[in-house]
Write an enzyme that holds these catalytic residues in place. Structure first.
Site, PDB file in Angstrom:
ATOM      1  N   ASP A 338      64.317  14.029   3.902  1.00  0.00           N
ATOM      2  CA  ASP A 338      64.549  12.608   4.138  1.00  0.00           C
ATOM      3  C   ASP A 338      65.994  12.368   4.542  1.00  0.00           C
ATOM      4  O   ASP A 338      66.874  13.191   4.294  1.00  0.00           O
ATOM      5  CB  ASP A 338      64.288  11.822   2.840  1.00  0.00           C
ATOM      6  CG  ASP A 338      62.844  11.373   2.741  1.00  0.00           C
ATOM      7  OD1 ASP A 338      62.112  11.544   3.726  1.00  0.00           O
ATOM      8  OD2 ASP A 338      62.455  10.863   1.682  1.00  0.00           O
ATOM      9  N   LYS A 360      63.790   8.426   7.361  1.00  0.00           N
ATOM     10  CA  LYS A 360      63.201   7.093   7.447  1.00  0.00           C
ATOM     11  C   LYS A 360      64.327   6.067   7.596  1.00  0.00           C
ATOM     12  O   LYS A 360      64.662   5.365   6.665  1.00  0.00           O
ATOM     13  CB  LYS A 360      62.389   6.793   6.186  1.00  0.00           C
ATOM     14  CG  LYS A 360      61.143   7.642   6.012  1.00  0.00           C
ATOM     15  CD  LYS A 360      60.117   6.862   5.216  1.00  0.00           C
ATOM     16  CE  LYS A 360      58.853   7.642   4.948  1.00  0.00           C
ATOM     17  NZ  LYS A 360      58.987   8.575   3.836  1.00  0.00           N
ATOM     18  N   MET A 475      66.739  -0.338  -2.684  1.00  0.00           N
ATOM     19  CA  MET A 475      66.163  -0.750  -1.394  1.00  0.00           C
ATOM     20  C   MET A 475      66.180  -2.267  -1.236  1.00  0.00           C
ATOM     21  O   MET A 475      65.230  -2.863  -0.734  1.00  0.00           O
ATOM     22  CB  MET A 475      64.717  -0.234  -1.257  1.00  0.00           C
ATOM     23  CG  MET A 475      64.624   1.282  -1.342  1.00  0.00           C
ATOM     24  SD  MET A 475      62.935   1.884  -1.216  1.00  0.00           S
ATOM     25  CE  MET A 475      62.188   1.170  -2.685  1.00  0.00           C
TER      26      MET A 475
END
Length: 544
Positions: A338, A360, A475
């Site tokens: 990632d 991502k 996030m």
């Protein structure tokens, strides 16, 4: 000549025929009367257990024994499991002493037996037109696998076969079908598959079944399966030779390529590690899913070909990954990483390791989760060791369990390695404990990727606002103004202290302090970008 009693230690098998052959060998050696007493037992899977054999010898007055591991190669059973079982017997019988013998192979006596078993399968056909596939057990110990290749060479030397190729029934390549395919491509027309096994058992049966299945699909080939070494005079001779060596103190092992002493590619995690009992993936578990090892030892799982390790890389710095996680990376053939996985760890991989970037980047080009799952499964099915490397912990908003489930559905085995979550480490690295005596007795980790009011959100923002503990938001950069507004609206004090931490643990780590009601304005003004952690609550004031 020293005639010390002989204790023969077998690993054990679910095969009644294998147990009978072991017992016959013990009886054959007993009839020789070359030593004062002989007994034998198994460390798991079969009767009689080792503890009965030791108890019988002790009951007959013996205190000094030669313990001989009835194994062909020095791998996990000979290096770890059997010594551990013997150590337990010494605790059980104070004053018991034993000399430990070396493994049986490689030895010319055994190579002669193998040649006889192959000749029996040939039944008069000539060796010159015959290729041999010598099939070993297969191990996570590279030295043990290398020994099968060595025996294949020694078996070929001077015997006139067209060739001898090594293969393995488990844990190592080439597999039985793969080595038969290799021989077919080399032009073989007649192949004898020779199991490099002492006795009958589940794995030798599997070798026969896999050989028959391959032959059924290749009618042009003459494929035959030879017998195992079995109970015979040559094996008894060798056991007594090893008995004499053990008493002389001559128990040379091959240490030059032993993975516990020398770093070998893909096995660096073993160096210096204690040689402890370990579970072999092909040993059937008992009804409780446990193996028949004693004690509560839990062996760190090695990464095997065809497996996927889902690894938490930690909050960012290369050295905050776990030791086990690092061992998985050291063993990897493929790493699917990632964007938030520690970049320095990728630079430190072995040469030739394939790195797949699943970065991502929000709303940027990224592999879909399905594509990531397909990549993990595809590489694992190709026999590679695959590591899925994530930031933080794979089970904290990391979609790790989705990948584990996808692998399980595809029949691919997984190993889960937890990581240090940025939810706890981010605040800590900025000086904030998420819990503290007398200040906060609870901490809630919340995903901010959906704003309050979003139809898919599973978060009860009103309940969070009523709480008194610490709230950590991950996030949440995009939604932070809406989140702060919702918390104030539902009753959290507007002057609740907040700390924003960006790039926690890195040289560029930054943090900003704010009040809850000013948080949205601060994030906009300072242009806070991911990856950032927001920690809300009275613990923020503990920061020095």
């Amino acid at each position: 000549m020293d005639r010390s009693p002989l204790l023969i230690v077998g690993h054990g098998t679910r095969s009644a025929a294998g147990v009978a052959q072991f017992a016959a060998l013990v009886e054959r050696i007993r009839r020789r009367a070359a030593v004062d007493d002989v007994d034998g037992g198994f460390i798991e899977l079969s009767r009689p257990p080792l503890t009965d054999a030791v108890g019988a010898l002790v009951a007959r007055g013996h205190r000094r024994l030669v313990a001989l591991p009835l194994v062909l190669a020095a791998a996990g059973h000979g290096k770890g499991d059997i010594p551990a079982a013997l150590a337990r017997e010494r605790q059980r019988h104070p004053g018991l002493r034993y000399a430990y013998g070396r493994p049986l192979g490689p030895h010319p006596l055994l190579h002669e037996v193998l040649a006889r078993r192959i000749d029996a399968a040939l039944d008069g056909d000539d060796r010159a037109g015959t290729w041999v596939a010598l099939i070993g057990r297969g191990s996570t110990d590279p030295d043990a696998n290398a020994e099968v290749a060595k025996v294949a060479r020694l078996l070929w030397e001077g015997r006139g076969y067209a060739g001898v190729e090594p293969g393995f029934v488990s844990l190592a390549e080439p597999s039985v079908p793969a080595v038969l395919e290799r021989l077919r491509r080399l032009g073989a027309r007649r192949i004898v598959v020779a199991p490099y096994f002492l006795f009958a058992g589940v794995l030798p049966e599997r070798i026969g079944a896999q050989s028959d299945a391959y032959a059924a699909g290749h009618r042009e080939l003459d494929v035959r399966v030879a017998g195992v070494i079995g109970d015979c005079d040559a094996l008894a001779d060798l056991v007594l030779e090893r008995h004499a060596e053990a008493l002389r103190g001559d128990i040379r092992m091959n240490c030059d390529t032993c993975a516990y002493r020398v770093a070998l590619p893909g096995f660096a995690d073993k160096v210096g590690r204690p040689q402890t009992p370990h579970h072999h993936p092909d040993d059937p578990a008992d009804g409780h899913g446990h193996h028949h090892h004693h004690g509560d030892h839990h062996h760190e799982p090695a990464l095997r070909p065809g497996q996927v390790a889902v690894v938490g890389g930690g909050p960012g710095p290369d050295d905050l990954i776990t030791v086990r996680g690092k061992a998985m990376l050291d063993a990897a053939d493929v790493v699917v990483a990632d964007r938030l996985a520690p970049a320095g760890l990728l630079r430190g991989l072995r040469p030739g390791v394939l790195v797949v970037d699943a970065g991502k980047v929000p709303r940027g080009p990224a592999m879909t989760q399905d594509a990531i799952n397909d990549a993990l499964i595809g590489h694992a099915r190709a026999g590679r060791r695959v590591v899925r490397l994530k930031g933080g912990d794979p089970y904290v908003f990391g979609r790790g369990h989705e990948e584990v489930l996808a692998c399980a559905a595809a029949g691919v085995g997984t190993v889960l390695v937890p990581g240090v979550s940025s939810a706890v480490a981010g605040p800590a690295l900025a000086g904030v404990p998420v819990t503290h005596r007398g200040v906060a007795h609870d901490v809630t980790v919340v995903s901010g990727h959906l704003p309050p009011g979003h139809p898919d959100s599973l978060v009860d923002w009103a309940a969070l606002a009523r709480g008194r503990g610490t709230v950590v938001l991950l996030m949440a950069v995009e939604s932070i103004a809406k989140i702060a507004g919702a918390l104030v609206e539902h009753g959290r004090a507007p002057d609740t202290p907040v700390l924003v931490v960006r790039d926690a643990g890195h040289p560029g780590q930054r943090s900003w302090s704010s009040r809850l009601d000013e948080l949205g304005a601060l994030a906009a003004r300072e242009e806070v970008r991911p990856p950032a952690v927001f920690v809300v609550g009275p613990v923020v004031d503990l920061r020095g």
